[in-house]
Design an enzyme around this catalytic site. Structure first.
Site, PDB file in Angstrom:
ATOM      1  N   ASP A  57       0.809  -1.218   0.000  1.00  9.90           N
ATOM      2  CA  ASP A  57       0.000   0.000   0.000  1.00  9.90           C
ATOM      3  C   ASP A  57       0.848   1.277   0.000  1.00  9.90           C
ATOM      4  OD1 ASP A  57      -1.999  -1.864   0.352  1.00  9.90           O
ATOM      5  OD2 ASP A  57      -2.942  -0.840   2.051  1.00  9.90           O
ATOM      6  N   HIS A 202       3.514  -2.190   3.263  1.00  7.88           N
ATOM      7  CA  HIS A 202       3.564  -0.800   2.794  1.00  7.88           C
ATOM      8  C   HIS A 202       4.881  -0.547   2.065  1.00  7.88           C
ATOM      9  CE1 HIS A 202       0.590  -0.770   6.030  1.00  7.88           C
ATOM     10  NE2 HIS A 202       0.031   0.233   5.401  1.00  7.88           N
TER      11      HIS A 202
HETATM   12 ZN   LIG Z   1      -2.502   3.201   3.212  1.00  8.63          ZN
END
Ligand SMILES: [Zn+2]
Length: 248
Positions: A57, A202
């Protein structure tokens, strides 16, 4: 960014599900019809035994996404990147590499806001602008959506229904954004690995400039180091990897 723990998104699913159920219980009308049609965030894939999904992400990041792509390519693994439109516009070359190497792009809003805090119109703008820029740069229109912080606000689910986006959550959150140490991230991912698991990682730092994850400073090197370690271990354990768009 702060994807606090497992209980938060699960509570959110319950909230979304409860809304849908309420819709079913109300007699016919436009509000009930709309509530019934709201999609429920998916936290697992259903692609057979020992198949799971890796998701990344907040990118693309010119620094960390290429490192993630190198590792995935080294193991011939495909993943899903939930990207922010603002980063897509800034780093189009990274987006083109993600697509060229067979990965999937999902919509993660334009600027990573808490959707619960926005008007319905602003939520729609966040999602539609991102659909537009990803389509323009990659030639692919996303069919997957993940809300920042797991805040799957009803206003976002309405837009998902309108645009044919499937909301995708996760089942394994190693909290890599908080930089707990690569070894801790590895342990958490391996502990959560299971048939159908969706792992949250992430690679990007969206929000990192003005809304940094506590203590992270936007540094994703632990995420990269952890992936380098746990991916071959999962493969040795017999896992293969899919992307949620491949599921119905
Ligand atoms: Zn995010």
């Amino acid at each position: 960014m702060p994807q606090s723990n497992l209980s938060l998104p699960r509570r959110r699913f319950l909230a979304a599900g409860a809304t849908a159920l309420l819709g079913l219980g109300v007699s016919a009308g436009p509000v009930a019809a709309r509530a019934r049609s709201l999609p429920t965030p998916e936290s697992e894939v259903d692609a057979g035994p020992m198949v799971m999904a890796l998701t990344f992400d907040d990118g693309p990041s010119p620094q960390y996404t290429p490192q993630v792509l190198d590792i995935l390519r080294g193991h011939d693994v495909r993943a899903t990147f939930f990207v922010c439109g603002d980063n897509v516009r800034t780093y189009p070359d990274v987006i083109r590499r993600i697509i060229a190497e067979g990965h999937v792009l999902g919509n993660h809003t334009w600027s990573h806001p808490h959707l619960d805090d926005l008007s319905a119109a602003d939520v729609r703008d966040q999602i539609e602008r991102t659909q537009d820029v990803v389509t323009e740069i990659s030639g692919r229109t996303p069919v997957l959506f993940r809300a920042p912080y797991g805040d799957f606000a009803d206003a976002a689910l309405v837009v998902c229904a309108d645009l044919g986006l499937r909301p995708i959550s996760w089942s394994v959150d190693p909290t890599d954004w908080a930089n707990p140490g690569a070894d801790v991230i590895v342990d958490r991912v391996l502990a959560g690995a299971a048939t159908g698991a969706i792992v949250l990682n992430h690679d990007g730092t969206e929000g990192g400039d003005d809304d940094p994850a506590p203590g992270s400073g936007g540094d994703r090197s632990q995420t990269v180091a952890a992936l380098r370690s746990y991916l071959p271990q999962l493969i040795d354990d017999g896992y293969t990897f899919t992307t949620p768009d491949a599921q119905e």
